[in-house]
Write a protein that holds these residues in place. Structure first.
Motif, PDB file in Angstrom:
ATOM      1  N   PHE A 135      31.292  12.455 -17.789  1.00 30.20           N
ATOM      2  CA  PHE A 135      31.193  13.118 -16.487  1.00 30.20           C
ATOM      3  C   PHE A 135      31.211  12.137 -15.320  1.00 30.20           C
ATOM      4  CE2 PHE A 135      28.999  14.993 -12.877  1.00 30.20           C
ATOM      5  CZ  PHE A 135      29.744  16.161 -12.715  1.00 30.20           C
ATOM      6  N   ASN A 136      30.396  11.098 -15.351  1.00 29.81           N
ATOM      7  CA  ASN A 136      30.356  10.150 -14.238  1.00 29.81           C
ATOM      8  C   ASN A 136      31.683   9.425 -14.058  1.00 29.81           C
ATOM      9  OD1 ASN A 136      27.745  10.667 -13.366  1.00 29.81           O
ATOM     10  ND2 ASN A 136      26.839   9.199 -14.792  1.00 29.81           N
ATOM     11  N   GLN A 137      32.377   9.171 -15.158  1.00 28.90           N
ATOM     12  CA  GLN A 137      33.689   8.529 -15.062  1.00 28.90           C
ATOM     13  C   GLN A 137      34.702   9.462 -14.388  1.00 28.90           C
ATOM     14  OE1 GLN A 137      34.646   6.277 -18.888  1.00 28.90           O
ATOM     15  NE2 GLN A 137      32.875   7.444 -19.525  1.00 28.90           N
ATOM     16  N   LEU A 138      34.632  10.742 -14.746  1.00 29.04           N
ATOM     17  CA  LEU A 138      35.510  11.724 -14.114  1.00 29.04           C
ATOM     18  C   LEU A 138      35.166  11.886 -12.636  1.00 29.04           C
ATOM     19  CD1 LEU A 138      35.573  14.436 -16.927  1.00 29.04           C
ATOM     20  CD2 LEU A 138      37.329  12.741 -16.401  1.00 29.04           C
ATOM     21  N   LYS A 139      33.876  11.795 -12.339  1.00 29.12           N
ATOM     22  CA  LYS A 139      33.445  11.903 -10.943  1.00 29.12           C
ATOM     23  C   LYS A 139      33.948  10.714 -10.133  1.00 29.12           C
ATOM     24  CE  LYS A 139      29.328  12.879  -8.179  1.00 29.12           C
ATOM     25  NZ  LYS A 139      27.852  13.100  -8.233  1.00 29.12           N
ATOM     26  N   ALA A 140      33.968   9.542 -10.752  1.00 31.71           N
ATOM     27  CA  ALA A 140      34.414   8.330 -10.071  1.00 31.71           C
ATOM     28  C   ALA A 140      35.880   8.428  -9.655  1.00 31.71           C
ATOM     29  CB  ALA A 140      34.201   7.114 -10.967  1.00 31.71           C
ATOM     30  N   ILE A 141      36.703   9.086 -10.470  1.00 33.21           N
ATOM     31  CA  ILE A 141      38.127   9.204 -10.140  1.00 33.21           C
ATOM     32  C   ILE A 141      38.445  10.547  -9.470  1.00 33.21           C
ATOM     33  CG2 ILE A 141      38.794   7.652 -12.012  1.00 33.21           C
ATOM     34  CD1 ILE A 141      39.679  10.118 -13.604  1.00 33.21           C
ATOM     35  N   LYS A 142      37.383  11.280  -9.116  1.00 28.62           N
ATOM     36  CA  LYS A 142      37.526  12.567  -8.410  1.00 28.62           C
ATOM     37  C   LYS A 142      38.339  13.578  -9.223  1.00 28.62           C
ATOM     38  CE  LYS A 142      37.340  10.324  -3.852  1.00 28.62           C
ATOM     39  NZ  LYS A 142      37.334   8.935  -4.304  1.00 28.62           N
ATOM     40  N   HIS A 143      38.099  13.614 -10.519  1.00 23.85           N
ATOM     41  CA  HIS A 143      38.772  14.589 -11.385  1.00 23.85           C
ATOM     42  C   HIS A 143      38.211  15.985 -11.097  1.00 23.85           C
ATOM     43  CE1 HIS A 143      40.102  16.676 -14.985  1.00 23.85           C
ATOM     44  NE2 HIS A 143      40.872  15.643 -15.283  1.00 23.85           N
ATOM     45  N   PRO A 144      39.052  17.003 -11.104  1.00 22.93           N
ATOM     46  CA  PRO A 144      38.587  18.375 -10.840  1.00 22.93           C
ATOM     47  C   PRO A 144      37.440  18.830 -11.741  1.00 22.93           C
ATOM     48  CG  PRO A 144      40.976  18.291 -10.831  1.00 22.93           C
ATOM     49  CD  PRO A 144      40.517  16.935 -11.276  1.00 22.93           C
ATOM     50  N   LEU A 145      37.379  18.322 -12.959  1.00 21.92           N
ATOM     51  CA  LEU A 145      36.318  18.730 -13.882  1.00 21.92           C
ATOM     52  C   LEU A 145      34.939  18.243 -13.445  1.00 21.92           C
ATOM     53  CD1 LEU A 145      37.938  18.193 -17.396  1.00 21.92           C
ATOM     54  CD2 LEU A 145      37.533  20.347 -16.214  1.00 21.92           C
ATOM     55  N   SER A 146      34.906  17.289 -12.523  1.00 21.12           N
ATOM     56  CA  SER A 146      33.612  16.737 -12.091  1.00 21.12           C
ATOM     57  C   SER A 146      33.051  17.446 -10.865  1.00 21.12           C
ATOM     58  CB  SER A 146      33.766  15.245 -11.774  1.00 21.12           C
ATOM     59  OG  SER A 146      34.583  15.049 -10.625  1.00 21.12           O
ATOM     60  N   ALA A 147      33.635  18.570 -10.496  1.00 24.24           N
ATOM     61  CA  ALA A 147      33.175  19.292  -9.304  1.00 24.24           C
ATOM     62  C   ALA A 147      31.715  19.725  -9.444  1.00 24.24           C
ATOM     63  CB  ALA A 147      34.068  20.500  -9.049  1.00 24.24           C
ATOM     64  N   LYS A 148      31.363  20.263 -10.610  1.00 23.90           N
ATOM     65  CA  LYS A 148      29.985  20.712 -10.834  1.00 23.90           C
ATOM     66  C   LYS A 148      29.546  20.296 -12.235  1.00 23.90           C
ATOM     67  CE  LYS A 148      29.829  24.674  -7.689  1.00 23.90           C
ATOM     68  NZ  LYS A 148      29.535  26.128  -7.562  1.00 23.90           N
ATOM     69  N   LYS A 149      28.477  19.536 -12.300  1.00 22.17           N
ATOM     70  CA  LYS A 149      28.022  19.020 -13.587  1.00 22.17           C
ATOM     71  C   LYS A 149      27.553  20.140 -14.512  1.00 22.17           C
ATOM     72  CE  LYS A 149      25.196  15.389 -15.658  1.00 22.17           C
ATOM     73  NZ  LYS A 149      24.254  14.282 -15.410  1.00 22.17           N
ATOM     74  N   THR A 150      26.885  21.152 -13.950  1.00 18.97           N
ATOM     75  CA  THR A 150      26.385  22.250 -14.775  1.00 18.97           C
ATOM     76  C   THR A 150      27.533  22.997 -15.442  1.00 18.97           C
ATOM     77  OG1 THR A 150      24.480  22.538 -13.315  1.00 18.97           O
ATOM     78  CG2 THR A 150      24.991  24.344 -14.801  1.00 18.97           C
ATOM     79  N   VAL A 151      28.590  23.240 -14.682  1.00 17.57           N
ATOM     80  CA  VAL A 151      29.756  23.936 -15.234  1.00 17.57           C
ATOM     81  C   VAL A 151      30.396  23.096 -16.333  1.00 17.57           C
ATOM     82  CG1 VAL A 151      32.055  24.815 -14.709  1.00 17.57           C
ATOM     83  CG2 VAL A 151      30.187  25.160 -13.082  1.00 17.57           C
ATOM     84  N   PHE A 152      30.539  21.794 -16.079  1.00 20.42           N
ATOM     85  CA  PHE A 152      31.106  20.883 -17.085  1.00 20.42           C
ATOM     86  C   PHE A 152      30.253  20.880 -18.346  1.00 20.42           C
ATOM     87  CE2 PHE A 152      31.370  16.754 -19.149  1.00 20.42           C
ATOM     88  CZ  PHE A 152      32.747  16.543 -19.236  1.00 20.42           C
ATOM     89  N   ALA A 153      28.928  20.798 -18.165  1.00 19.92           N
ATOM     90  CA  ALA A 153      28.020  20.726 -19.309  1.00 19.92           C
ATOM     91  C   ALA A 153      28.059  21.998 -20.149  1.00 19.92           C
ATOM     92  CB  ALA A 153      26.598  20.461 -18.823  1.00 19.92           C
ATOM     93  N   LYS A 154      28.107  23.138 -19.497  1.00 20.49           N
ATOM     94  CA  LYS A 154      28.148  24.404 -20.235  1.00 20.49           C
ATOM     95  C   LYS A 154      29.455  24.550 -21.019  1.00 20.49           C
ATOM     96  CE  LYS A 154      25.130  27.263 -17.338  1.00 20.49           C
ATOM     97  NZ  LYS A 154      25.063  28.455 -16.446  1.00 20.49           N
ATOM     98  N   ARG A 155      30.565  24.118 -20.401  1.00 22.17           N
ATOM     99  CA  ARG A 155      31.865  24.305 -21.015  1.00 22.17           C
ATOM    100  C   ARG A 155      32.148  23.311 -22.129  1.00 22.17           C
ATOM    101  NH1 ARG A 155      35.427  28.100 -22.347  1.00 22.17           N
ATOM    102  NH2 ARG A 155      37.531  27.240 -22.592  1.00 22.17           N
ATOM    103  N   TYR A 156      31.772  22.049 -21.899  1.00 21.35           N
ATOM    104  CA  TYR A 156      32.189  20.996 -22.835  1.00 21.35           C
ATOM    105  C   TYR A 156      31.045  20.307 -23.579  1.00 21.35           C
ATOM    106  CZ  TYR A 156      36.418  21.727 -20.166  1.00 21.35           C
ATOM    107  OH  TYR A 156      37.500  22.317 -19.560  1.00 21.35           O
ATOM    108  N   CYS A 157      29.801  20.620 -23.218  1.00 18.55           N
ATOM    109  CA  CYS A 157      28.650  19.965 -23.873  1.00 18.55           C
ATOM    110  C   CYS A 157      27.718  20.966 -24.547  1.00 18.55           C
ATOM    111  CB  CYS A 157      27.864  19.148 -22.842  1.00 18.55           C
ATOM    112  SG  CYS A 157      28.862  18.020 -21.875  1.00 18.55           S
ATOM    113  N   ASN A 158      28.173  22.221 -24.621  1.00 15.45           N
ATOM    114  CA  ASN A 158      27.338  23.264 -25.230  1.00 15.45           C
ATOM    115  C   ASN A 158      25.927  23.251 -24.635  1.00 15.45           C
ATOM    116  OD1 ASN A 158      26.720  25.384 -27.001  1.00 15.45           O
ATOM    117  ND2 ASN A 158      25.935  23.989 -28.568  1.00 15.45           N
ATOM    118  N   ALA A 159      25.859  23.050 -23.328  1.00 14.82           N
ATOM    119  CA  ALA A 159      24.564  22.904 -22.658  1.00 14.82           C
ATOM    120  C   ALA A 159      23.794  24.231 -22.637  1.00 14.82           C
ATOM    121  CB  ALA A 159      24.763  22.396 -21.238  1.00 14.82           C
TER     122      ALA A 159
END
Length: 222
Positions: A36-60
């Motif tokens: 996530f932090n790496q994606l955030k560093a390059i401004k990747h669209p997936l890094s817009a919201k950490k909670t959304v990323f975590a739920k979708r790809y980390c089974n949060a």
């Protein structure tokens, strides 16, 4: 990759940079959340919201303690956010692939074959005692955590993993004791190489180990 002051400072710098290139040998070690932090560093669209990323790809999801715990600020909590899992990994791989340029060593540089030699180092009695104590403390902590898991199936699965080698290896305290126990032998190897005019590079994980190695090798050379 994790939560640290260094990560926060680097991310702050990248947000104002026109171009960001990340160089790494391992994009992630164990879990998608490490991306996530790496994606955030390059401004990747997936890094817009950490909670959304975590739920979708980390089974949060929320996990619940058997008994409420008090935080460092004194607040009582009965649950914690677990984002250490993995989900929809094929989709994640597909979405980040256009941003990844992977090159193996043989594609960029001509190196001679590696020569690997294993040395087995026996722990002294002192370090054996420290290692045994660290292992006992680790087991107690894992058993305590297992009792806090209400779901019986999850608790049994957790208990079965307590004795696994992976848990022992990943435990920082055990690793550090083992690391420190090797110092004298490493210094001897380094001294022999230096005396023969060779250059030596020593890799170590722990700051304390590096400091001890630096002090002993510097004193022996000077």
């Amino acid at each position: 990759k994790g939560k640290s002051q260094r990560t926060e400072k680097v991310l702050k710098l990248t947000q104002s940079a026109e171009y960001v290139f990340l160089l790494t040998g391992t994009m992630l070690l164990n879990r998608p959340i490490e991306l996530f932090n790496q994606l955030k560093a390059i401004k990747h669209p997936l890094s817009a919201k950490k909670t959304v990323f975590a739920k979708r790809y980390c089974n949060a999801h929320w996990r619940y303690f058997k008994y409420p715990r008090r935080t460092k600020t004194g607040r009582l909590v009965n649950r914690y956010w677990d984002d250490t899992g993995a989900s929809n990994t094929d989709e994640l791989k597909m979405l980040i692939q256009p941003y990844v340029l992977r090159r193996t060593k043989d594609q960029v540089i001509d190196l001679p074959e590696k020569i690997r030699t294993k040395f087995y180092i026996d722990m002294s009695a002192e370090f054996k005692r420290k290692y045994a104590l660290a292992w006992e403390e680790y087991q107690e902590e894992m058993e305590k955590r297992a009792q806090e898991i209400e779901n019986i199936d999850e608790r049994e699965k957790f208990i079965n993993n307590i004795m696994s080698a992976k848990h022992a290896i990943e435990l920082q305290k055990l690793q550090q004791v083992a690391s420190l126990s090797k110092i004298d032998q490493i210094v001897e190897f380094a001294q022999n190489a230096i005396e023969q005019g060779e250059k030596v590079i020593i890799f170590a994980k722990f700051t304390k180990t590096i400091e001890e190695l630096h002090k002993k090798i510097k004193n022996s050379v000077t």
